[in-house]
Scaffold this active site. Sequence first.
Site, mmCIF file in Angstrom:
data_model
loop_
_atom_site.group_PDB
_atom_site.id
_atom_site.type_symbol
_atom_site.label_atom_id
_atom_site.label_comp_id
_atom_site.label_asym_id
_atom_site.label_seq_id
_atom_site.Cartn_x
_atom_site.Cartn_y
_atom_site.Cartn_z
ATOM 1 N N THR A 178 0.803 -1.239 -0.170
ATOM 2 C CA THR A 178 -0.134 0.048 -0.041
ATOM 3 C C THR A 178 0.847 1.297 0.000
ATOM 4 O O THR A 178 0.502 2.382 -0.439
ATOM 5 C CB THR A 178 -0.862 0.041 1.260
ATOM 6 O OG1 THR A 178 -1.845 -1.160 1.058
ATOM 7 C CG2 THR A 178 -1.564 1.261 1.396
ATOM 8 N N TYR A 207 -8.090 0.923 -3.391
ATOM 9 C CA TYR A 207 -6.959 1.227 -4.042
ATOM 10 C C TYR A 207 -6.319 0.036 -4.768
ATOM 11 O O TYR A 207 -6.580 -0.979 -4.378
ATOM 12 C CB TYR A 207 -5.893 1.964 -3.328
ATOM 13 C CG TYR A 207 -5.376 1.333 -2.011
ATOM 14 C CD1 TYR A 207 -4.330 0.541 -2.151
ATOM 15 C CD2 TYR A 207 -6.092 1.380 -0.754
ATOM 16 C CE1 TYR A 207 -3.875 -0.098 -1.112
ATOM 17 C CE2 TYR A 207 -5.754 0.735 0.348
ATOM 18 C CZ TYR A 207 -4.674 -0.072 0.286
ATOM 19 O OH TYR A 207 -4.151 -0.983 1.224
ATOM 20 N N THR A 253 1.474 -4.410 4.363
ATOM 21 C CA THR A 253 1.507 -4.621 5.682
ATOM 22 C C THR A 253 1.019 -6.077 5.921
ATOM 23 O O THR A 253 1.211 -6.538 7.034
ATOM 24 C CB THR A 253 0.274 -3.796 6.425
ATOM 25 O OG1 THR A 253 -0.862 -3.929 5.506
ATOM 26 C CG2 THR A 253 0.870 -2.375 6.302
ATOM 27 N N ASP A 254 0.138 -6.534 4.924
ATOM 28 C CA ASP A 254 -0.543 -7.765 5.147
ATOM 29 C C ASP A 254 0.294 -9.102 5.516
ATOM 30 O O ASP A 254 -0.090 -9.961 6.392
ATOM 31 C CB ASP A 254 -1.209 -8.080 4.050
ATOM 32 C CG ASP A 254 -2.555 -7.412 4.011
ATOM 33 O OD1 ASP A 254 -2.740 -6.687 4.919
ATOM 34 O OD2 ASP A 254 -3.082 -7.291 2.908
ATOM 35 N N LYS A 284 0.593 -7.843 12.798
ATOM 36 C CA LYS A 284 -0.592 -7.192 12.182
ATOM 37 C C LYS A 284 -1.868 -7.427 12.837
ATOM 38 O O LYS A 284 -2.340 -8.534 13.018
ATOM 39 C CB LYS A 284 -0.742 -7.097 10.694
ATOM 40 C CG LYS A 284 -1.973 -5.988 10.124
ATOM 41 C CD LYS A 284 -2.028 -6.032 8.495
ATOM 42 C CE LYS A 284 -2.902 -4.960 8.212
ATOM 43 N NZ LYS A 284 -3.153 -4.812 6.803
ATOM 44 N N GLU A 331 7.437 -31.371 25.245
ATOM 45 C CA GLU A 331 7.799 -31.835 23.951
ATOM 46 C C GLU A 331 7.793 -30.924 22.858
ATOM 47 O O GLU A 331 8.106 -31.278 21.415
ATOM 48 C CB GLU A 331 6.946 -33.168 23.828
ATOM 49 C CG GLU A 331 5.636 -33.116 23.246
ATOM 50 C CD GLU A 331 4.698 -32.673 24.678
ATOM 51 O OE1 GLU A 331 3.532 -32.567 24.315
ATOM 52 O OE2 GLU A 331 5.417 -32.608 25.646
HETATM 53 C C1 SIN Z 1 -1.169 -2.969 2.791
HETATM 54 O O1 SIN Z 1 0.197 -2.627 2.564
HETATM 55 O O2 SIN Z 1 -1.554 -2.401 3.888
HETATM 56 C C2 SIN Z 1 -2.078 -3.763 2.343
HETATM 57 C C3 SIN Z 1 -1.385 -4.479 0.960
HETATM 58 C C4 SIN Z 1 -0.193 -5.235 0.928
HETATM 59 O O3 SIN Z 1 -0.072 -5.926 2.052
HETATM 60 O O4 SIN Z 1 0.615 -5.153 0.105
#
Ligand code: SIN
Length: 323
Positions: free
Chosen positions: A20, A34, A103-104, A174, A300
């Site tokens: 993003t 987007y 972020t994902d 996240k 274990e």
């Molecule tokens: C993001 O970056 O927040 C979502 C899309 C991605 O992980 O590339």
Amino acid sequence: MQVVASKKIQKVVVLGTGGTIAGTGSSVSDHTGYTAGQLSVQHLLDAVPGLQDSLQGHDLVCEQLAQLDSKDMDHATWQVLAQRCTHWLEQADVVGIVITHGTDTLEETAWFLQQVVDTHKPVVLTCAMRPATALAPDGPQNLLDALTLVCDPQAQAVMVVCAGRIHSARDVQKVHPYRLDAFSSGEAGPLGFMEQGRVRWCASNARPMGHALHAQARLALVVPAADWPWVAVLHSHAGADARQVKALVAAGVKGLVVAGTGNGTVHHAFLTSLGQAQAQGVALRLVSRCTEGQIVGQTELQPSTLGLNAFKARVSLMLDLLE
Ligand code: SIN
């Protein structure tokens, strides 16, 4: 691939992978509809005001390694990323690396790099929750913070910086789908904070930041990604059905990370088929599907995955099985 270099002696390297932070929308108010991974890393750097101040006299080199929505991150891209990090960090004049990433799956990439890149230098991943075209994008500030952090003399190992907080690769996760401050280090807390262009390390944070290099780290750089063992995540839940385990084993899975309930308990419907899978050579790791704490009292368990979330445990098991 784009390389920009000038004359100064020490360098910071910025590797672009998409996300993003490099995303564009059709309007400034578009925060969700987007397209991620549209703008080059050079473009992102050009859009950061005060870039030279944060670099503290270091030179800048950038490379576009991928242009992905990180939900689609893959092992081949991880391998290229690890190879390029290794290449740059072996050079005496490189102080550290910044990686722009979605972020994902950022926490998985961070954990992968933490285990396979053999260096004492810092590798800082950063990201954004709003696309670059938003009225108030968060990417430029996060990128500026990442550049400041990578130049900090105390910085080492793989870290994530987002929304002013610095997280370790091991603890970061996240935790929110759209909030700007979408990451948490859970009970461990952040390593530090970015404040007015400075790093404030958490004084109470006695965690060693050094790299926890995986014993098989080298193999991740040389074994073709297509040959990496298939490791899947299986969640134990109400109504679990053994057919899920059997289907994975029949399809050739090499390792299973079982995200158990609570303190690592597993639905009885899975137990027999998991035992059969293990008897057929499938490697098993057990983690808790709880977002905090770790499984206690089960001697274990593999120490290498203790306290990891299921997706990071999957990375560790995959490295364990590399040959
Ligand atoms: C993001 O970056 O927040 C979502 C899309 C991605 O992980 O590339």
